[in-house]
Design a protein around this motif. Structure first.
Motif, mmCIF file in Angstrom:
data_model
loop_
_atom_site.group_PDB
_atom_site.id
_atom_site.type_symbol
_atom_site.label_atom_id
_atom_site.label_comp_id
_atom_site.label_asym_id
_atom_site.label_seq_id
_atom_site.Cartn_x
_atom_site.Cartn_y
_atom_site.Cartn_z
ATOM 1 N N LEU A 349 60.047 -54.423 -5.102
ATOM 2 C CA LEU A 349 58.608 -54.716 -5.621
ATOM 3 C C LEU A 349 57.799 -53.504 -5.608
ATOM 4 C CD1 LEU A 349 58.430 -58.114 -3.951
ATOM 5 C CD2 LEU A 349 58.856 -57.864 -6.322
ATOM 6 N N LYS A 350 56.700 -53.550 -6.348
ATOM 7 C CA LYS A 350 55.856 -52.315 -6.210
ATOM 8 C C LYS A 350 54.219 -52.925 -6.264
ATOM 9 C CE LYS A 350 58.516 -48.623 -7.933
ATOM 10 N NZ LYS A 350 58.754 -47.551 -9.035
ATOM 11 N N ASN A 351 53.238 -52.002 -6.009
ATOM 12 C CA ASN A 351 51.737 -52.508 -6.143
ATOM 13 C C ASN A 351 51.486 -53.381 -5.438
ATOM 14 O OD1 ASN A 351 51.812 -50.082 -8.021
ATOM 15 N ND2 ASN A 351 52.557 -51.161 -9.592
ATOM 16 N N LYS A 352 51.903 -53.897 -4.468
ATOM 17 C CA LYS A 352 51.484 -54.863 -3.435
ATOM 18 C C LYS A 352 50.412 -54.259 -2.561
ATOM 19 C CE LYS A 352 54.546 -57.553 -5.310
ATOM 20 N NZ LYS A 352 53.837 -58.566 -6.582
ATOM 21 N N VAL A 353 49.400 -55.179 -2.269
ATOM 22 C CA VAL A 353 48.221 -54.803 -1.377
ATOM 23 C C VAL A 353 48.822 -54.921 -0.080
ATOM 24 C CG1 VAL A 353 45.956 -55.132 -0.686
ATOM 25 C CG2 VAL A 353 46.754 -55.227 -3.010
ATOM 26 N N ILE A 354 48.437 -54.001 0.748
ATOM 27 C CA ILE A 354 48.826 -53.840 2.219
ATOM 28 C C ILE A 354 47.606 -54.254 3.100
ATOM 29 C CG2 ILE A 354 49.646 -52.538 4.276
ATOM 30 C CD1 ILE A 354 51.057 -50.723 2.097
ATOM 31 N N THR A 355 47.945 -55.259 3.957
ATOM 32 C CA THR A 355 46.847 -55.726 4.782
ATOM 33 C C THR A 355 47.351 -55.719 6.321
ATOM 34 O OG1 THR A 355 47.370 -57.936 4.478
ATOM 35 C CG2 THR A 355 45.653 -57.095 3.287
ATOM 36 N N GLY A 356 46.407 -55.599 7.415
ATOM 37 C CA GLY A 356 46.885 -55.886 8.696
ATOM 38 C C GLY A 356 46.992 -54.636 9.501
ATOM 39 N N THR A 357 46.897 -53.546 8.785
ATOM 40 C CA THR A 357 47.212 -52.375 9.653
ATOM 41 C C THR A 357 46.259 -52.062 10.693
ATOM 42 O OG1 THR A 357 45.989 -50.996 7.914
ATOM 43 C CG2 THR A 357 48.288 -50.940 7.669
ATOM 44 N N GLU A 358 44.796 -52.867 10.621
ATOM 45 C CA GLU A 358 43.979 -52.634 11.682
ATOM 46 C C GLU A 358 44.297 -53.467 12.660
ATOM 47 O OE1 GLU A 358 43.627 -54.128 8.924
ATOM 48 O OE2 GLU A 358 42.759 -56.214 8.912
ATOM 49 N N ASN A 359 45.252 -54.421 12.797
ATOM 50 C CA ASN A 359 45.660 -55.185 13.810
ATOM 51 C C ASN A 359 46.649 -54.621 14.762
ATOM 52 O OD1 ASN A 359 43.930 -57.120 12.950
ATOM 53 N ND2 ASN A 359 45.447 -58.268 11.628
ATOM 54 N N VAL A 360 47.308 -53.488 14.241
ATOM 55 C CA VAL A 360 48.420 -52.585 15.001
ATOM 56 C C VAL A 360 47.599 -52.224 16.431
ATOM 57 C CG1 VAL A 360 49.781 -50.571 15.069
ATOM 58 C CG2 VAL A 360 49.701 -52.146 13.146
ATOM 59 N N ARG A 361 48.487 -52.579 17.358
ATOM 60 C CA ARG A 361 47.777 -52.375 18.863
ATOM 61 C C ARG A 361 48.088 -50.901 19.467
ATOM 62 N NH1 ARG A 361 48.602 -58.400 20.902
ATOM 63 N NH2 ARG A 361 47.393 -59.238 19.388
ATOM 64 N N ASP A 362 49.403 -50.584 19.640
ATOM 65 C CA ASP A 362 49.594 -49.315 20.134
ATOM 66 C C ASP A 362 50.661 -48.585 19.553
ATOM 67 O OD1 ASP A 362 49.289 -47.558 22.347
ATOM 68 O OD2 ASP A 362 50.517 -48.517 23.627
ATOM 69 N N SER A 363 50.606 -48.255 18.231
ATOM 70 C CA SER A 363 51.693 -47.633 17.382
ATOM 71 C C SER A 363 50.835 -46.660 16.346
ATOM 72 C CB SER A 363 52.765 -48.645 16.517
ATOM 73 O OG SER A 363 53.389 -49.378 17.444
ATOM 74 N N HIS A 364 51.371 -45.754 15.897
ATOM 75 C CA HIS A 364 51.145 -45.049 14.687
ATOM 76 C C HIS A 364 51.521 -45.661 13.184
ATOM 77 C CE1 HIS A 364 49.769 -41.927 17.191
ATOM 78 N NE2 HIS A 364 50.768 -42.062 18.009
ATOM 79 N N VAL A 365 50.554 -45.853 12.541
ATOM 80 C CA VAL A 365 51.074 -46.398 11.316
ATOM 81 C C VAL A 365 51.132 -45.267 10.248
ATOM 82 C CG1 VAL A 365 50.477 -47.858 9.250
ATOM 83 C CG2 VAL A 365 49.899 -48.614 11.600
ATOM 84 N N PHE A 366 52.567 -44.634 10.113
ATOM 85 C CA PHE A 366 52.774 -43.440 9.290
ATOM 86 C C PHE A 366 53.085 -43.973 7.896
ATOM 87 C CE2 PHE A 366 54.290 -41.425 13.445
ATOM 88 C CZ PHE A 366 52.888 -40.480 13.553
ATOM 89 N N HIS A 367 52.310 -43.555 6.943
ATOM 90 C CA HIS A 367 52.507 -43.979 5.481
ATOM 91 C C HIS A 367 53.762 -43.204 5.010
ATOM 92 C CE1 HIS A 367 48.557 -46.232 4.466
ATOM 93 N NE2 HIS A 367 48.682 -45.832 5.950
ATOM 94 N N ALA A 368 54.533 -44.030 4.104
ATOM 95 C CA ALA A 368 55.537 -43.603 3.284
ATOM 96 C C ALA A 368 55.239 -43.521 1.754
ATOM 97 C CB ALA A 368 56.962 -43.814 3.841
ATOM 98 N N GLY A 369 55.543 -45.010 1.287
ATOM 99 C CA GLY A 369 55.801 -45.036 -0.014
ATOM 100 C C GLY A 369 54.153 -46.016 -0.168
ATOM 101 N N THR A 370 53.018 -45.213 -0.221
ATOM 102 C CA THR A 370 52.022 -45.785 -0.427
ATOM 103 C C THR A 370 50.923 -45.033 -1.149
ATOM 104 O OG1 THR A 370 50.690 -44.753 1.400
ATOM 105 C CG2 THR A 370 51.887 -46.774 1.958
ATOM 106 N N SER A 371 50.064 -45.648 -2.004
ATOM 107 C CA SER A 371 48.918 -45.047 -2.775
ATOM 108 C C SER A 371 47.652 -45.848 -2.417
ATOM 109 C CB SER A 371 49.338 -45.031 -4.145
ATOM 110 O OG SER A 371 50.566 -44.276 -4.481
ATOM 111 N N MET A 372 46.509 -45.125 -2.945
ATOM 112 C CA MET A 372 45.411 -45.933 -2.912
ATOM 113 C C MET A 372 45.022 -46.299 -4.367
ATOM 114 S SD MET A 372 44.065 -45.438 -0.052
ATOM 115 C CE MET A 372 42.329 -46.331 -0.256
#
Ligand code: AMP
Ligand code: GLY
Length: 424
Positions: A349-372
């Motif tokens: 699947l592609k082009n799905k909107v990602i939510t919730g990254t602001e809820n991550v508590r103590d990890s880095h969110v390293f992007h891989a297959g993402t676009s704006m």
């Protein structure tokens, strides 16, 4: 200095994060980057294999160093391209020239290199279309399972582990006569199957001196408990408990030193990373493969454990004085959990909107297959995000990365909840 980083995956996000912290870096450009890398530098819309455009960009923007993330530009000769151009040749490229990149670009080359330099690896023989009959006969003399490897780059898909002779012979025919993996399988390496547990070892070399970066374990299968299809990598952990001092000493003496010395002896210039994929067979290291770049998702864990200035280390590679640089490694444990698109590693699947990254508590969110897309971050690749954390012990690291991965949502999202738990 101005640094141009090539690539667009989780590995490049972790590189970018680390480079951006260095006081030596004035401007960081990432070509092409992804939706996350723009936090650390400026994304530039150029493909990592468009050498002409990369060269022109480097000149126009006073780039002082190019760090190549993925293997493809290296195997295609980006470093040689820079060296052959009067105006570009003074800009250091981190990553080997085409000849050294053959360690990854040709399995046959890398096996021959290991045999010549007495580096422990599985027994193997290489066959082509012209020697198909010999290959079929050779298979009949071998034990099972048996491993068939397409010689060239095959996007991680060129290795087949066959459990019956019939399957192995059928696959060999398809690889050699029906170009199952395109040009990459015009030669096939038939290799003895090694039983053991895998480890990724990373060496940084300036061609003369080397430093061993933190080792990591990668989880390649899509399913929990290492089941199902192979992927690019579903998670990583560093350090690896079984890679203790005694084992790593064997790796250094039998693999790392002979590799660096072998390259020197054979006049193969090598400034960059050597990724050694090892099998630990009852405490003895055997090389499964070399890669001419860092691993993904290992880099995401490895970068978290490097305390020293990474740009200073890269400068050491460029200038040939890596021996004078300091590499301080954290004793803590890093863990990475990769979140993938629904369907991956098949059609996904592609082009799905990602939510919730602001809820991550103590990890880095390293992007891989993402676009704006407007203000939304959407999924565009199979491996979408790498969630990486550094904690005091392995248990906390695994729990934190897994818990933080579950705080993110998009339609069809999937991640393995068992990354690293086999090591506890
Ligand atoms: P590669 O594409 O070379 O990374 O190989 C993919 C995977 O195949 C490796 O990560 C190993 O799990 C497996 N593999 C490759 N060569 C062997 C071997 N000789 N024995 C056992 N497993 C292997
Ligand atoms: N994680 C394995 C690789 O980068 O090839």
């Amino acid at each position: 200095m101005n640094i141009l980083l090539l690539g667009s995956g989780g590995r490049e996000s972790a590189f970018a994060w680390k480079i951006a912290q260095s006081p030596k870096c004035s401007q960081l450009f990432i070509a092409p980057g992804n939706a996350g890398t723009s936090q650390y530098g400026k994304n530039v819309n150029i493909k990592a294999t468009d050498f002409k455009a990369i060269g022109q960009f480097a000149l126009d923007n006073a780039v002082d160093m190019v760090l190549v993330g993925p293997e493809e530009p290296l195997v295609k000769g980006i470093h040689d391209f820079f060296l052959a151009d009067e105006k570009l040749k003074s800009i250091p490229v981190i990553g080997p020239q085409q000849e050294g990149a053959q360690l990854e670009g040709s399995k046959d080359f890398s096996k021959e290199f290991m045999f010549r330099n007495n580096i422990p690896t599985a027994a193997s023989k290489t066959f082509t279309c012209d020697t198909l009959e010999d290959g079929l006969a050779y298979l009949a003399t071998q034990g099972l399972p048996i491993v068939l490897k397409a010689d060239g780059l095959a996007a991680g898909k060129g290795v087949l582990i066959c459990t019956t002779l019939q399957e192995a012979q059928q696959e060999l025919k398809e690889m050699l006569t029906e170009a199952k993996f395109g040009d990459a399988s015009s030669k096939v390496v038939i290799e003895q199957f090694l039983q053991g547990i895998e480890l990724s070892v990373f060496v940084m070399s300036d061609g003369v001196n080397y430093k061993v970066l933190p080792e990591a374990k990668d989880y390649k299968r899509i399913g929990e408990s290492d089941t199902g299809l192979n992927t690019g990598g579903m998670g990583s952990v560093s350090p690896v408990p079984f890679a203790d001092a005694a084992f790593m000493q064997k790796v250094t003496d039998r693999v790392i030193i002979p590799t660096v010395e072998g390259l020197k002896k054979e006049n193969i210039p090598y400034k960059g990373f050597i990724f050694i994929g090892l099998m630990n067979c009852e405490g003895e290291p055997f090389v499964i493969e070399y890669n001419c770049r860092m691993g993904d998702p290992e880099t995401e864990s490895v970068m978290l454990r490097i305390e020293s200035d990474f740009v200073d280390l890269l400068t050491g590679v460029a200038e040939g004085n890596l021996n004078e640089k300091e590499l301080v490694i954290s004793a803590k444990t890093a863990a990475t959990v990769v979140i993938v698109a629904g369907g991956y590693p098949g059609e996904y699947l592609k082009n799905k909107v990602i939510t919730g990254t602001e809820n991550v508590r103590d990890s880095h969110v390293f992007h891989a297959g993402t676009s704006m897309q407007g203000n939304d971050v959407i999924t565009t690749g199979g491996r979408v995000l790498a969630i990486s954390t550094l904690q005091d012990n392995i248990f906390d690291a695994l729990q934190q990365a897994t818990a933080d991965a579950s705080r993110i949502y998009y339609d069809g999202m999937y991640f393995r909840k068992d990354i690293g738990f086999d090591l506890l």
